[in-house]
Design a protein around this motif. Structure first.
Motif, PDB file in Angstrom:
ATOM      1  N   MET A 106     -31.776   6.830 -40.296  1.00 39.30           N
ATOM      2  CA  MET A 106     -33.167   6.909 -39.891  1.00 39.30           C
ATOM      3  C   MET A 106     -33.537   5.535 -39.320  1.00 39.30           C
ATOM      4  N   LYS A 107     -34.152   5.555 -38.139  1.00 36.34           N
ATOM      5  CA  LYS A 107     -34.572   4.293 -37.537  1.00 36.34           C
ATOM      6  C   LYS A 107     -35.954   4.442 -36.911  1.00 36.34           C
ATOM      7  N   ILE A 108     -36.554   3.300 -36.607  1.00 40.44           N
ATOM      8  CA  ILE A 108     -37.888   3.284 -36.013  1.00 40.44           C
ATOM      9  C   ILE A 108     -37.778   3.550 -34.512  1.00 40.44           C
ATOM     10  N   VAL A 109     -38.455   4.593 -34.060  1.00 37.77           N
ATOM     11  CA  VAL A 109     -38.513   4.950 -32.643  1.00 37.77           C
ATOM     12  C   VAL A 109     -39.692   4.229 -31.989  1.00 37.77           C
ATOM     13  N   SER A 110     -40.779   4.050 -32.759  1.00 37.85           N
ATOM     14  CA  SER A 110     -41.978   3.416 -32.224  1.00 37.85           C
ATOM     15  C   SER A 110     -42.788   2.816 -33.366  1.00 37.85           C
ATOM     16  N   VAL A 111     -43.362   1.629 -33.125  1.00 42.40           N
ATOM     17  CA  VAL A 111     -44.353   1.062 -34.040  1.00 42.40           C
ATOM     18  C   VAL A 111     -45.707   1.236 -33.362  1.00 42.40           C
TER      19      VAL A 111
END
Length: 184
Positions: free
Chosen positions: A1-6
Motif C-alpha cells: 500500500m502506498k500514497i497515490v496523493s496527499v
C-alpha cells in the motif's frame, strides 16, 4: 500500500439549498509533503472538531480503488484525488483486511488504525447529490482514520510498512457494518 496523493483543503463556505454550510471536505492533491501532526494534518481545514480531527481522527485515508465504484454512479463529476475528503489517497486500502490497532510506518511517521469514517451531509455537498451518503453507507468502502503515534512528513509514493497487526481485533469493515446497523 502506498500514497497515490496527499490532499489538503481550505475552509470553504458555500450556499447549499439556501443554507450556509462551512466545510473542509473540498480537498485537492498537493505536490508537497504534508505534515501529520498529533491531532490534524497541518494546513488542512477542519471546520467541525466534534466529528473531525483530534487524537483518534487525525488523518483520514481512502483507497483510489474505491473511486471506480463511485465513478460509475457519478460519471459526470470532475473526479480528482481528495474527492472523499481524504488526506491520503492510498493505492490499495482494504477495509475488510485492516484491523483496529494495526500500526504502520510511512516515511518518518507511525500511524495506528482507529476507526471507520461515517458519511455526513457534507459528502453530499461535495458530490452535489445527497444520494452519495446512503450509497456510501451501503458499502464497506468507508476509509480509515488514523491516530498519529509519531509525527512527521509524508508525500506521494511513500510506502506503508505494516509494523503490527492483531487479527483478533475487528476489521474496519466490521466496525462500519455495526455502525450502519445501529443507524438503521
Amino acid at each position: 500500500m502506498k500514497i497515490v496523493s496527499v490532499n489538503l483543503g481550505e475552509r470553504k463556505e458555500i450556499d447549499w439549498k439556501g443554507k450556509k454550510v462551512t466545510t473542509g471536505i473540498f480537498k485537492y492533491s498537493v505536490d508537497i509533503p504534508i505534515f501529520l501532526d498529533e491531532e490534524e494534518v497541518r494546513g488542512d481545514a477542519i471546520c467541525n472538531r466534534e466529528h473531525h480531527g483530534g487524537i483518534d481522527q487525525a488523518v483520514y485515508a481512502y483507497s483510489v480503488k474505491h473511486y471506480d465504484y463511485f465513478k460509475e454512479l457519478y460519471p459526470d463529476l470532475n473526479w480528482e484525488m481528495g474527492m472523499f475528503g481524504e488526506n491520503l489517497t492510498l493505492s490499495d486500502l482494504e477495509e475488510t483486511a485492516i484491523h483496529v490497532g494495526d500500526t504502520f510506518k510511512v516515511g518518518d511517521v507511525i500511524l495506528e488504525v482507529t476507526k471507520s469514517r461515517q458519511p455526513c451531509m457534507k459528502l453530499g455537498v461535495r458530490f452535489n447529490d445527497m444520494s452519495i451518503v446512503k450509497q456510501f453507507w451501503n458499502t464497506t468502502m468507508c476509509g480509515v482514520y488514523f491516530k498519529v503515534l509519531q509525527t512527521g512528513f509524508v508525500k506521494k509514493d511513500d510506502v506503508f510498512e505494516l509494523l503490527k497487526s492483531d487479527k483478533t481485533k475487528p476489521t474496519i469493515a466490521e466496525i462500519y457494518t455495526q455502525k450502519r446497523a445501529q443507524k438503521a
